[in-house]
Design an enzyme around this catalytic site. Structure first.
Site, mmCIF file in Angstrom:
data_model
loop_
_atom_site.group_PDB
_atom_site.id
_atom_site.type_symbol
_atom_site.label_atom_id
_atom_site.label_comp_id
_atom_site.label_asym_id
_atom_site.label_seq_id
_atom_site.Cartn_x
_atom_site.Cartn_y
_atom_site.Cartn_z
ATOM 1 N N LEU A 56 -3.248 -12.575 10.892
ATOM 2 C CA LEU A 56 -1.920 -11.998 11.029
ATOM 3 C C LEU A 56 -2.090 -10.690 11.795
ATOM 4 C CD1 LEU A 56 -0.294 -12.406 7.476
ATOM 5 C CD2 LEU A 56 0.028 -13.821 9.510
ATOM 6 N N ASP A 57 -1.073 -10.313 12.576
ATOM 7 C CA ASP A 57 -1.135 -9.046 13.303
ATOM 8 C C ASP A 57 -1.211 -7.887 12.317
ATOM 9 O OD1 ASP A 57 -0.770 -10.561 15.581
ATOM 10 O OD2 ASP A 57 1.402 -10.226 15.626
ATOM 11 N N LYS A 58 -1.648 -6.761 12.836
ATOM 12 C CA LYS A 58 -1.773 -5.568 11.980
ATOM 13 C C LYS A 58 -0.432 -5.202 11.325
ATOM 14 C CE LYS A 58 -3.490 -0.851 12.418
ATOM 15 N NZ LYS A 58 -4.028 0.148 13.338
#
Ligand code: URA
Length: 245
Positions: A108-110
Site C-alpha cells: 500500500l502507498d505510504k
C-alpha cells in the site's frame, strides 16, 4: 505430508524472535528447556516440530510453520522490509509476531491506510498477488470530485490509465454522499486506484484497503494494530488454500 525433523535450537529460534540459537544453547545447558515434559540439555536434539511439546522457562512454544498477519496500516508507514526514513509495517509488529522472513504481501502507498497482509509464506503470498488467481482487493476511497453514473461502467470495461496501460475489469460502487466509493480490483499495479481515478479526471484524497479476497479488515483493529490470521481464515483469502503450505 512426511514428518520433518528439526534441531531443538533451530526450532526454538525460528519461533521466538527474542532468542538466538546460542541463547537456546545456553538455556538448554541450564536445564531451562523441556521436550515432552523432560529436560533436554542437548541443543542439537532432533524433534518433530508438529508434534513435540517444547517449553522454554516453563513457557510452551506454540509452533507455527508460517505466520499470517492482518495489519491495519496507518498513513506514514511504508510497506517495505528495509529500514529507511519512514517506519515500516514490520517495525509495528509486536514482539510475539516477529520473526525472520516476514514481508508484506503486496504494497500500500505510504499515505494509504488499511489491510496489509504480512507472512513468511512466499508461496501463499505469490498466490494472492498473482493477477491470474483473481484474488480481489477492496478499497474505500474518498474523491476530490463527486463520482458520476458513468464510473461503474468504465471500471467494468477496463480503464486505460493516462500512461496507456490497460487495467483489468474492476468494480465500482458509489456511496450516496457522491464523494466516497468502494472499488474492487483483481490486480495490483503501482498506485493503481489513484491512477484509475486520474484517468477519469478525478483524484483520490483518502484511500483505505478494507478487504483481501473474502477476508475483511477487522473493524476493531486500531491503526497500527495487527492480529494473527488463523489457518481456517486463510481459505477466505484464497479458497484454494488447502492448509498444506
Ligand atoms: N492503489 C493505490 O493507488 N494505492 C494503494 O496504496 C493501493 C492501491
Amino acid at each position: 505430508m512426511p514428518k520433518t525433523s528439526m534441531r531443538l535450537d533451530k526450532f526454538i529460534a525460528s519461533q521466538r524472535s527474542d532468542l538466538s540459537r546460542s541463547d537456546v544453547k545456553e538455556l538448554c545447558r541450564r536445564g531451562r528447556v523441556t521436550v515432552d515434559g523432560a529436560v533436554q540439555k542437548k541443543s542439537d536434539f532432533k524433534l518433530c516440530p508438529e508434534e513435540a511439546a517444547v517449553c522454554v522457562n516453563d513457557e510452551p512454544i506454540r509452533y507455527r510453520r508460517y505466520l499470517y498477519i492482518m495489519m491495519n496500516k496507518p498513513q506514514g508507514v511504508v510497506c517495505s522490509t528495509r529500514n529507511g526514513l519512514s517506519p515500516t509495517v514490520l517495525s509495528l509488529l509486536p514482539p510475539e509476531l516477529r520473526r525472520e522472513g516476514l514481508f508484506p504481501a503486496g504494497r500500500l502507498d505510504k499515505d494509504t491506510e488499511g489491510f496489509v497482509f504480512i507472512t513468511d509464506n512466499g508461496d501463499f503470498a505469490h498466490r494472492i498477488l498473482s493477477p491470474k488467481n483473481h484474488v480481489p482487493k477492496k478499497y474505500y476511497a474518498e474523491l476530490e470530485k463527486p463520482w458520476d453514473e458513468s464510473y461503474a461502467e468504465r471500471f467494468k470495461s477496463g480503464i486505460t490509465l493516462l500512461t496507456g496501460e490497460e487495467c483489468m475489469p474492476a468494480e465500482f460502487e458509489g456511496i450516496e454522499n457522491k464523494n466516497s466509493c468502494y472499488v474492487i480490483l483483481h490486480e495490483g499495479m503501482f498506485h493503481q486506484v489513484k491512477k484509475m481515478f486520474e484517468a477519469l479526471g478525478n483524484s483520490v484524497e483518502y484511500l483505505k484497503r478494507i478487504q483481501i479476497g473474502g477476508l475483511k479488515l477487522d473493524e476493531s483493529l486500531p491503526l497500527g494494530g495487527c492480529l494473527e490470521i488463523m489457518h481456517k481464515e486463510l481459505s477466505q483469502i484464497d479458497p484454494l488454500f488447502d492448509g498444506e503450505f
